[in-house]
Motif scaffolding. Structure first.
Motif, PDB file in Angstrom:
ATOM      1  N   THR A 103       0.453  -1.904   7.844  1.00  0.00           N
ATOM      2  CA  THR A 103       1.505  -1.371   6.983  1.00  0.00           C
ATOM      3  C   THR A 103       1.699   0.114   7.273  1.00  0.00           C
ATOM      4  O   THR A 103       0.727   0.869   7.378  1.00  0.00           O
ATOM      5  CB  THR A 103       1.138  -1.551   5.501  1.00  0.00           C
ATOM      6  N   LEU A 104       2.929   0.532   7.400  1.00  0.00           N
ATOM      7  CA  LEU A 104       3.212   1.930   7.709  1.00  0.00           C
ATOM      8  C   LEU A 104       2.748   2.836   6.570  1.00  0.00           C
ATOM      9  O   LEU A 104       2.905   2.480   5.389  1.00  0.00           O
ATOM     10  CB  LEU A 104       4.705   2.124   7.952  1.00  0.00           C
ATOM     11  N   ASP A 106       3.949   5.431   5.286  1.00  0.00           N
ATOM     12  CA  ASP A 106       5.000   5.935   4.402  1.00  0.00           C
ATOM     13  C   ASP A 106       5.857   4.808   3.829  1.00  0.00           C
ATOM     14  O   ASP A 106       6.943   5.048   3.292  1.00  0.00           O
ATOM     15  CB  ASP A 106       5.885   6.936   5.135  1.00  0.00           C
ATOM     16  N   ALA A 107       5.382   3.576   3.924  1.00  0.00           N
ATOM     17  CA  ALA A 107       6.145   2.441   3.392  1.00  0.00           C
ATOM     18  C   ALA A 107       6.252   2.551   1.877  1.00  0.00           C
ATOM     19  O   ALA A 107       5.326   3.023   1.203  1.00  0.00           O
ATOM     20  CB  ALA A 107       5.470   1.136   3.779  1.00  0.00           C
ATOM     21  N   ALA A 131       6.212  -7.600   2.310  1.00  0.00           N
ATOM     22  CA  ALA A 131       5.671  -6.775   3.385  1.00  0.00           C
ATOM     23  C   ALA A 131       6.606  -6.783   4.587  1.00  0.00           C
ATOM     24  O   ALA A 131       6.850  -5.739   5.210  1.00  0.00           O
ATOM     25  CB  ALA A 131       4.289  -7.272   3.776  1.00  0.00           C
ATOM     26  N   ALA A 132       7.155  -7.957   4.897  1.00  0.00           N
ATOM     27  CA  ALA A 132       8.100  -8.043   6.013  1.00  0.00           C
ATOM     28  C   ALA A 132       9.361  -7.245   5.725  1.00  0.00           C
ATOM     29  O   ALA A 132      10.039  -6.772   6.651  1.00  0.00           O
ATOM     30  CB  ALA A 132       8.448  -9.502   6.289  1.00  0.00           C
ATOM     31  N   GLY A 133       9.671  -7.065   4.425  1.00  0.00           N
ATOM     32  CA  GLY A 133      10.835  -6.271   4.032  1.00  0.00           C
ATOM     33  C   GLY A 133      10.585  -4.779   4.078  1.00  0.00           C
ATOM     34  O   GLY A 133      11.485  -3.998   3.758  1.00  0.00           O
ATOM     35  N   GLY A 134       9.359  -4.384   4.451  1.00  0.00           N
ATOM     36  CA  GLY A 134       9.068  -2.964   4.645  1.00  0.00           C
ATOM     37  C   GLY A 134       8.249  -2.302   3.562  1.00  0.00           C
ATOM     38  O   GLY A 134       8.037  -1.088   3.612  1.00  0.00           O
ATOM     39  N   SER A 135       7.744  -3.066   2.578  1.00  0.00           N
ATOM     40  CA  SER A 135       7.000  -2.470   1.465  1.00  0.00           C
ATOM     41  C   SER A 135       5.498  -2.481   1.723  1.00  0.00           C
ATOM     42  O   SER A 135       4.976  -3.357   2.419  1.00  0.00           O
ATOM     43  CB  SER A 135       7.284  -3.230   0.163  1.00  0.00           C
ATOM     44  N   ALA A 136       4.816  -1.507   1.149  1.00  0.00           N
ATOM     45  CA  ALA A 136       3.354  -1.510   1.084  1.00  0.00           C
ATOM     46  C   ALA A 136       2.986  -2.187  -0.228  1.00  0.00           C
ATOM     47  O   ALA A 136       3.137  -1.598  -1.307  1.00  0.00           O
ATOM     48  CB  ALA A 136       2.801  -0.090   1.133  1.00  0.00           C
ATOM     49  N   VAL A 381      13.578  -8.475  -2.214  1.00  0.00           N
ATOM     50  CA  VAL A 381      13.544  -7.621  -1.015  1.00  0.00           C
ATOM     51  C   VAL A 381      14.670  -6.593  -1.003  1.00  0.00           C
ATOM     52  O   VAL A 381      14.420  -5.386  -0.844  1.00  0.00           O
ATOM     53  CB  VAL A 381      13.527  -8.479   0.259  1.00  0.00           C
ATOM     54  N   ARG A 385      14.152  -2.498  -1.602  1.00  0.00           N
ATOM     55  CA  ARG A 385      14.540  -1.649  -0.468  1.00  0.00           C
ATOM     56  C   ARG A 385      15.509  -0.555  -0.898  1.00  0.00           C
ATOM     57  O   ARG A 385      15.533   0.538  -0.317  1.00  0.00           O
ATOM     58  CB  ARG A 385      15.158  -2.520   0.619  1.00  0.00           C
TER      59      ARG A 385
END
Length: 397
Positions: A103-104, A106-107, A131-136, A381, A385
């Motif tokens: 996971t990034l 800064d997510a 998580a696939a949508g970019g969230s931590a 998602v 976002r």
């Protein structure tokens, strides 16, 4: 006989009081140890005229608790993973699931808050999509639930759990904002935590079939006779002698499955693994005491009061239309009223006015995220976002 809410995910504790305690009281008096020859099977205490106690009446003296019967062991072959990471809060060990590796840093931060009787595993069908949508994505077991410690002495309440969530965000967020996602009582905890933390800590909220309270009965709003009945159930049926028997009788796999089948429209989702995931925590040390403490606890703040002060927050309300326990259009806190209540007291804060939207999910029950995860993920998602995570809180030096 219906199973109590503690053994079904997300259900408000009042369901057990309203739907299960009356038949259980009857069953106690039908047992050989409590039946007298020639007497009615219905409890004498419920057939006689009862003088309602004052609202703050102390509980009556009760006999010491006797040992509970030994329940069947957990089936580890189908049990979902319970234990992830441990965070110490006020001397209590709290279990939580951290973001997946990779996971990034800064997510956007998302915290999932389960409902009554559930735990982190109940979000297993949502975490990969978020998580696939970019969230931590974090998920936490509230004190007294899941793999978190079950402390009999803790003063269980919506406010206590909200303090836990607020402190969790501070400990794991690095000064950034969070989105809170809750189901049933978890939604009410999310609202209370947002009210405590304020706009500098909260990016937005998602409420899935929000409960009206830890218990939905508020004695100050009840008439004399119902208040007397509630006092009897809370202090006698759920007292130190009969309460553990009530707990032991209903923490069976059969009753858990029965409760799930009432609130899941998609019966294929009521799996053996789901049942086992709800059964296992009831075997932990202290589980009985926590169960009784919560069922006899205070209802806490209402969704109406909390939403009224959260006009600054962006809120998504998701509601399974076929929920029999927290109805869309019935009860004291119907989902159709949430948009009207939003910001009724505090329309904006820190120069910001939030938004709120209600999405009704057809063919879905009380636990939409597990009953119909594809529909819920499709709504979650894009909402998550689009939240305003960018403002960074000032941290104390």
């Amino acid at each position: 006989m219906a199973a109590p809410a503690f053994l079904a995910p997300g259900c408000p504790a009042s369901f057990a009081t309203e739907r299960a305690l009356i038949p259980y009281a009857r069953s106690l008096c039908d047992s050989p140890t409590s039946r007298r020859r020639g007497s009615s099977s219905f409890p004498v205490a419920l057939r006689m005229t009862v003088v309602p106690p004052p609202l703050n009446a102390p509980p009556p003296p009760t006999p010491l608790t006797s040992p509970l019967p030994t329940p069947p062991p957990v089936n580890d072959n189908i049990l979902p993973r319970r234990v992830y990471s441990t965070w110490e809060w006020r001397g209590y060990n709290i279990n939580y699931r951290p973001p997946d590796e990779g996971t990034l840093p800064d997510a956007p931060l998302v915290l999932l808050i389960h409902g009554f009787g559930a735990s982190v595993f109940h979000w297993a069908k949502n975490i990969p999509a978020l998580a696939a949508g970019g969230s931590a994505v974090y998920a936490v077991d509230l004190l007294g639930f899941g793999a978190s410690v079950k402390a009999p002495e803790a003063p269980y309440s919506i406010e206590l759990w909200a303090e836990l969530v607020t402190d969790f965000m501070a400990a794991h967020g690095g000064g950034r904002k969070w989105a809170l996602v809750g189901n049933s009582i978890g939604s009410l905890v999310a609202l209370a935590a947002a009210d405590m933390a304020g706009p500098s800590a909260i990016a937005g909220l998602v409420l899935l079939n929000c409960a009206g309270g830890m218990t939905s009965f508020r004695p100050s709003e009840m008439g004399a006779l119902p208040r007397a009945g509630l006092w009897f159930f809370s202090n006698v049926v759920l007292g130190a002698f009969w309460g553990p028997r009530f707990f032991a009788r209903f923490r069976t796999r059969k009753n858990i499955r029965s409760a799930l089948e009432q609130v899941y429209v998609n019966q294929a989702e009521v799996t053996d693994a789901l049942v086992e995931g709800l059964y296992a925590p009831s075997l932990d040390d202290g589980a009985c005491a926590v169960f009784l403490s919560i069922l006899t606890g205070d209802a806490g703040p209402t969704p109406r009061a909390l939403l009224g002060r959260l006009g600054w927050a962006d809120v998504l309300v998701l509601w399974g239309r076929e929920d029999p326990w927290t109805p869309l259009r019935g009860g004291a806190s119907p989902g159709v009223q949430f948009e009207e209540w939003h910001g009724a007291e505090v329309a904006e804060l820190a120069g910001r006015r939030g938004t709120i939207g209600l999405t009704v999910l057809d063919g879905v029950g009380h636990c939409p995220h597990d009953d119909a995860p594809e529909q819920v993920n499709a709504a979650l998602v894009p909402f998550l976002r689009g939240l305003p995570y960018s403002d960074v809180r000032a941290t104390s030096s």
